[in-house]
Scaffold this motif. Structure first.
Motif, PDB file in Angstrom:
ATOM      1  N   ARG A  79       0.828  -1.208   0.000  1.00  0.00           N
ATOM      2  CA  ARG A  79       0.000   0.000   0.000  1.00  0.00           C
ATOM      3  C   ARG A  79       0.863   1.259   0.000  1.00  0.00           C
ATOM      4  O   ARG A  79       0.572   2.231  -0.709  1.00  0.00           O
ATOM      5  CB  ARG A  79      -0.921   0.001   1.212  1.00  0.00           C
ATOM      6  CG  ARG A  79      -1.938   1.128   1.156  1.00  0.00           C
ATOM      7  CD  ARG A  79      -2.798   1.180   2.380  1.00  0.00           C
ATOM      8  NE  ARG A  79      -3.728   0.064   2.402  1.00  0.00           N
ATOM      9  CZ  ARG A  79      -4.551  -0.173   3.401  1.00  0.00           C
ATOM     10  NH1 ARG A  79      -4.530   0.595   4.472  1.00  0.00           N
ATOM     11  NH2 ARG A  79      -5.379  -1.183   3.350  1.00  0.00           N
ATOM     12  N   ARG A  85       3.918   1.513  -1.214  1.00  0.00           N
ATOM     13  CA  ARG A  85       4.502   1.622  -2.557  1.00  0.00           C
ATOM     14  C   ARG A  85       3.496   2.233  -3.535  1.00  0.00           C
ATOM     15  O   ARG A  85       3.857   3.049  -4.381  1.00  0.00           O
ATOM     16  CB  ARG A  85       4.958   0.254  -3.061  1.00  0.00           C
ATOM     17  CG  ARG A  85       6.347  -0.088  -2.636  1.00  0.00           C
ATOM     18  CD  ARG A  85       6.870  -1.282  -3.423  1.00  0.00           C
ATOM     19  NE  ARG A  85       7.505  -2.177  -2.478  1.00  0.00           N
ATOM     20  CZ  ARG A  85       7.107  -3.393  -2.169  1.00  0.00           C
ATOM     21  NH1 ARG A  85       6.089  -3.935  -2.786  1.00  0.00           N
ATOM     22  NH2 ARG A  85       7.748  -4.112  -1.282  1.00  0.00           N
ATOM     23  N   GLU A  86       2.243   1.808  -3.402  1.00  0.00           N
ATOM     24  CA  GLU A  86       1.190   2.336  -4.260  1.00  0.00           C
ATOM     25  C   GLU A  86       1.003   3.841  -4.034  1.00  0.00           C
ATOM     26  O   GLU A  86       0.859   4.608  -4.991  1.00  0.00           O
ATOM     27  CB  GLU A  86      -0.111   1.593  -3.962  1.00  0.00           C
ATOM     28  CG  GLU A  86      -1.185   1.761  -4.982  1.00  0.00           C
ATOM     29  CD  GLU A  86      -2.383   0.893  -4.641  1.00  0.00           C
ATOM     30  OE1 GLU A  86      -3.480   1.466  -4.562  1.00  0.00           O
ATOM     31  OE2 GLU A  86      -2.212  -0.332  -4.443  1.00  0.00           O
ATOM     32  N   PHE A  87       1.026   4.262  -2.778  1.00  0.00           N
ATOM     33  CA  PHE A  87       0.928   5.690  -2.475  1.00  0.00           C
ATOM     34  C   PHE A  87       2.116   6.453  -3.042  1.00  0.00           C
ATOM     35  O   PHE A  87       1.957   7.543  -3.586  1.00  0.00           O
ATOM     36  CB  PHE A  87       0.845   5.922  -0.963  1.00  0.00           C
ATOM     37  CG  PHE A  87      -0.479   5.601  -0.352  1.00  0.00           C
ATOM     38  CD1 PHE A  87      -1.655   5.746  -1.054  1.00  0.00           C
ATOM     39  CD2 PHE A  87      -0.552   5.158   0.959  1.00  0.00           C
ATOM     40  CE1 PHE A  87      -2.887   5.456  -0.486  1.00  0.00           C
ATOM     41  CE2 PHE A  87      -1.771   4.871   1.549  1.00  0.00           C
ATOM     42  CZ  PHE A  87      -2.937   5.020   0.820  1.00  0.00           C
ATOM     43  N   ASP A  88       3.318   5.908  -2.907  1.00  0.00           N
ATOM     44  CA  ASP A  88       4.507   6.560  -3.446  1.00  0.00           C
ATOM     45  C   ASP A  88       4.408   6.721  -4.961  1.00  0.00           C
ATOM     46  O   ASP A  88       4.771   7.762  -5.511  1.00  0.00           O
ATOM     47  CB  ASP A  88       5.773   5.775  -3.088  1.00  0.00           C
ATOM     48  CG  ASP A  88       6.198   5.958  -1.642  1.00  0.00           C
ATOM     49  OD1 ASP A  88       5.750   6.947  -1.014  1.00  0.00           O
ATOM     50  OD2 ASP A  88       6.970   5.115  -1.141  1.00  0.00           O
ATOM     51  N   ARG A  89       3.930   5.682  -5.645  1.00  0.00           N
ATOM     52  CA  ARG A  89       3.786   5.751  -7.101  1.00  0.00           C
ATOM     53  C   ARG A  89       2.763   6.797  -7.519  1.00  0.00           C
ATOM     54  O   ARG A  89       2.909   7.429  -8.552  1.00  0.00           O
ATOM     55  CB  ARG A  89       3.379   4.391  -7.662  1.00  0.00           C
ATOM     56  CG  ARG A  89       4.561   3.521  -7.988  1.00  0.00           C
ATOM     57  CD  ARG A  89       4.141   2.285  -8.747  1.00  0.00           C
ATOM     58  NE  ARG A  89       4.330   1.146  -7.849  1.00  0.00           N
ATOM     59  CZ  ARG A  89       3.372   0.319  -7.453  1.00  0.00           C
ATOM     60  NH1 ARG A  89       2.162   0.427  -7.920  1.00  0.00           N
ATOM     61  NH2 ARG A  89       3.634  -0.652  -6.613  1.00  0.00           N
ATOM     62  N   SER A  90       1.714   6.986  -6.717  1.00  0.00           N
ATOM     63  CA  SER A  90       0.666   7.940  -7.082  1.00  0.00           C
ATOM     64  C   SER A  90       1.004   9.369  -6.668  1.00  0.00           C
ATOM     65  O   SER A  90       0.248  10.288  -6.953  1.00  0.00           O
ATOM     66  CB  SER A  90      -0.670   7.520  -6.478  1.00  0.00           C
ATOM     67  OG  SER A  90      -0.642   7.631  -5.072  1.00  0.00           O
ATOM     68  N   GLY A  91       2.118   9.564  -5.989  1.00  0.00           N
ATOM     69  CA  GLY A  91       2.564  10.906  -5.635  1.00  0.00           C
ATOM     70  C   GLY A  91       2.157  11.372  -4.256  1.00  0.00           C
ATOM     71  O   GLY A  91       2.402  12.518  -3.898  1.00  0.00           O
ATOM     72  N   VAL A  92       1.536  10.527  -3.467  1.00  0.00           N
ATOM     73  CA  VAL A  92       1.161  10.903  -2.107  1.00  0.00           C
ATOM     74  C   VAL A  92       2.425  10.927  -1.258  1.00  0.00           C
ATOM     75  O   VAL A  92       3.232  10.012  -1.299  1.00  0.00           O
ATOM     76  CB  VAL A  92       0.134   9.906  -1.522  1.00  0.00           C
ATOM     77  CG1 VAL A  92      -0.164  10.233  -0.072  1.00  0.00           C
ATOM     78  CG2 VAL A  92      -1.122   9.883  -2.359  1.00  0.00           C
TER      79      VAL A  92
END
Length: 58
Positions: free
Chosen positions: A38, A40-47
């Motif tokens: 989760r 990693r997913e936030f990091d990829r989306s720019g959060v």
């Protein structure tokens, strides 16, 4: 080695405790993997995290 008349109770208790500990360890490992994915997913989306900002950025 003789555990006496309560051998079955002692062995069952230790086995049950081992099973509970194994389940808890598995739960923590699966939760860690889920949260890591989760993040990693936030990091990829720019959060970004608030703790990553300095006081002068606000």
């Amino acid at each position: 080695m003789s555990l006496g008349p309560y051998a079955s109770f002692i062995v069952t208790s230790y086995a049950a405790a081992a099973v509970v500990i194994a389940i808890l360890i598995g739960w923590v490992v699966l939760d860690h993997r889920s949260l890591t994915a989760r993040l990693r997913e936030f990091d990829r989306s720019g959060v970004t995290r608030r703790s990553g900002r300095s006081a002068v950025d606000s």
